[in-house]
Design a protein around this motif. Structure first.
Motif, PDB file in Angstrom:
ATOM      1  N   PRO A 151       0.830  -1.209   0.000  1.00  0.00           N
ATOM      2  CA  PRO A 151       0.000   0.000   0.000  1.00  0.00           C
ATOM      3  C   PRO A 151       0.863   1.256   0.000  1.00  0.00           C
ATOM      4  N   MET A 152       0.524   2.176  -0.858  1.00  0.00           N
ATOM      5  CA  MET A 152       1.317   3.395  -0.969  1.00  0.00           C
ATOM      6  C   MET A 152       0.495   4.648  -0.713  1.00  0.00           C
ATOM      7  N   ALA A 153      -0.737   4.641  -1.174  1.00  0.00           N
ATOM      8  CA  ALA A 153      -1.517   5.867  -1.078  1.00  0.00           C
ATOM      9  C   ALA A 153      -3.002   5.554  -1.107  1.00  0.00           C
ATOM     10  N   LEU A 154      -3.755   6.493  -0.571  1.00  0.00           N
ATOM     11  CA  LEU A 154      -5.208   6.398  -0.529  1.00  0.00           C
ATOM     12  C   LEU A 154      -5.722   7.570  -1.348  1.00  0.00           C
ATOM     13  N   ASN A 155      -6.438   7.259  -2.419  1.00  0.00           N
ATOM     14  CA  ASN A 155      -6.767   8.268  -3.421  1.00  0.00           C
ATOM     15  C   ASN A 155      -8.272   8.438  -3.541  1.00  0.00           C
ATOM     16  N   ASP A 205      -7.271   6.064  12.210  1.00  0.00           N
ATOM     17  CA  ASP A 205      -7.478   4.610  12.212  1.00  0.00           C
ATOM     18  C   ASP A 205      -7.701   4.070  10.799  1.00  0.00           C
ATOM     19  N   TYR A 206      -8.534   4.795  10.060  1.00  0.00           N
ATOM     20  CA  TYR A 206      -8.877   4.359   8.707  1.00  0.00           C
ATOM     21  C   TYR A 206      -7.620   4.218   7.842  1.00  0.00           C
ATOM     22  N   GLU A 207      -6.751   5.223   7.882  1.00  0.00           N
ATOM     23  CA  GLU A 207      -5.528   5.171   7.086  1.00  0.00           C
ATOM     24  C   GLU A 207      -4.549   4.146   7.634  1.00  0.00           C
ATOM     25  N   PRO A 215       0.014   3.557  14.049  1.00  0.00           N
ATOM     26  CA  PRO A 215      -0.934   4.587  14.494  1.00  0.00           C
ATOM     27  C   PRO A 215      -0.196   5.896  14.734  1.00  0.00           C
ATOM     28  N   ARG A 216      -0.823   6.982  14.402  1.00  0.00           N
ATOM     29  CA  ARG A 216      -0.286   8.324  14.616  1.00  0.00           C
ATOM     30  C   ARG A 216       0.992   8.605  13.832  1.00  0.00           C
ATOM     31  N   LEU A 219       1.745  11.262   7.671  1.00  0.00           N
ATOM     32  CA  LEU A 219       1.435  11.010   6.264  1.00  0.00           C
ATOM     33  C   LEU A 219       1.399  12.345   5.523  1.00  0.00           C
ATOM     34  N   LEU A 220       1.378  12.239   4.195  1.00  0.00           N
ATOM     35  CA  LEU A 220       1.377  13.442   3.380  1.00  0.00           C
ATOM     36  C   LEU A 220       0.041  13.538   2.652  1.00  0.00           C
ATOM     37  N   LEU A 221      -0.675  14.633   2.916  1.00  0.00           N
ATOM     38  CA  LEU A 221      -1.944  14.854   2.223  1.00  0.00           C
ATOM     39  C   LEU A 221      -1.719  15.815   1.056  1.00  0.00           C
TER      40      LEU A 221
END
Lengths: 263, 263
Positions: A151-155, A205-207, A215-216, A219-221
């Motif tokens: 997993p790398m990113a959530l798009n 949590d989701y990410e 946890p915590r 990340l980069l948005l």
DNA sequence: TAGTGGTCTAGACCACTTT
DNA sequence: AAGTGGTCTAGACCACTAA
């Protein structure tokens, strides 16, 4: 330069190809660089040598070199020559590119999992960014992006429904599905530019679950709008990247008249 | 196109200027765009019209247009023409700009505090990025950057000593001191492009104190090299931004041949 | 002096779109 | 048929560097 010329000499340009001559030449040189036959700092054959070697005009050689220059693969020193750029240009936002393109370019296997595909009425902020009136709807497409199955990113992308009629989950579930490739191939849309804002966020949590990070962790948005030519907004997108596995890079050019001492 | 041509007709190109013809032409058109005489979406005179108007060859016109294209000021539609891009490109990292320029443009008062000014032998990684041999030294310049007297970023720049002889702390302690303005005005160096990598970091004690943020808060680390024309590295820089007060924005253009349906 | 990239000229033909 | 940008040719002179 005999060495590089010798290597190039084995190759040839196909004048009947649909690919322009300058592009073929830039590909040849790019391959030499990427195969390591031309090391960082090595001098390329001079423009006049290439001209003679391939029996093309100097302007054509320069078009090829300009291409390599723009791609950051070579640099020019006037009166000295053209040289292979040092090291690896970190990929990323040098140009507007899709995740799939980025991963392919990096030699990693792009993948993805479609988490959500729905048609919704967008939040006002998103509708405004996409220049939609109140009742126009968008596709909401949420995907987990993978590189080599990691997993790398959530798009999450929001696409105006009227610009991509009949867009279906199947388009995105196809192997190596790239939204940008769909825009360009299926709908003939010409991508032009993107605007993005970057900020660090703490994993929720989701990410944590989807990206498999602690946890915590940080990340980069990256969030913003993608435009077609003529500045038609085509996508509003939010991407959350793992920062431990993904380097996010930026290239910028100095603009004329940006300088403080010029009119 | 009569309108735009008429406006351009009042201008002229100086063939004896040290500025290349194509650059002068790109400046003329840029001024028309920035003065609003050519609105977003407006069609520029065709390349052949400009050729005749200024009595220059088409290649020279194309060099000027390429320049505007790279700057994102215009876009080309084959068989149709060249058009002015959308005017409201928000500022930010669209182009290579200095902190001082950014803050001024945003209507905030830029400021700074010089924390360190020294000449050192750089770490190998930095020397390599700047293409320095082992014994060449660099200026290390560390500054706290302020906007309206509020800490915004912590900036550490490494500058090859031989490119900026006699650079002094006084240059940087001057009001509104901008390193890029010094490069361009004092040394006549032409900035060209930058490469940056972005990642989130957790604030350490040092940053907590200087940037006045909470312990362990999320900051944005931006790191990379700045180049002069012809890819001469001029600066290796690390900047740590407050992410709660600073939005970091990025613009990217779609490159030709970046599309996946082309090899 | 020879070689380099930077700039420029004055043409040409192509595929494609618009009229 | 006319016009557009895309590509290509075959030259030229310049400033600068390196041998």
């Amino acid at each position: 330069m005999v060495d590089a010329l010798t290597k190039l000499g084995k190759s040839h340009l196909d004048r009947r190809s649909f690919k322009p001559i300058y592009f073929q030449l830039s590909e040849l040189i790019q391959n030499l660089i990427e195969d390591g036959e031309l090391s960082p700092g090595a001098q390329l054959p001079s423009e006049r040598e290439l001209m003679g070697q391939f029996d093309i005009s100097r302007n054509t050689v320069r078009l090829a070199m300009d291409y390599l220059l723009k791609a950051g693969l070579v640099y020019r020193l006037p009166t000295k020559g053209t040289f292979v750029a040092s090291g690896k240009m970190p990929y990323g936002l040098y140009g507007l590119s899709s995740f799939t393109e980025d991963m392919t370019h990096l030699g990693r296997k792009p993948g993805g999992r479609l988490l959500d595909f729905s048609v919704i009425t967008p939040a006002p902020r998103i509708a405004q960014a996409l220049r939609l009136s109140n009742f126009q709807q968008v596709f909401k497409i949420e995907r987990l992006r993978l590189a080599d199955d990691e997993p790398m990113a959530l798009n999450t992308s929001y696409i105006p429904e009227h610009l991509c009629p009949n867009l279906s989950p199947a388009d995105l579930e196809a192997k190596n599905a790239s939204l940008y490739a769909i825009f360009e191939k299926k709908y003939g849309l010409m991508l032009w530019r993107s605007e993005r804002v970057v900020e660090p966020v703490i994993a929720r949590d989701y990410e944590v679950e989807l990206l498999e990070v602690s946890p915590r962790s940080s990340l980069l948005l990256v969030e913003g709008t993608t435009y077609l030519v003529e500045d038609q907004p085509i996508e509003y997108v939010k991407v959350i990247y793992r920062s431990d596995r993904f380097q996010f890079s930026i290239h910028a050019l100095r603009r004329p008249n940006q300088r403080t001492d010029e009119s």
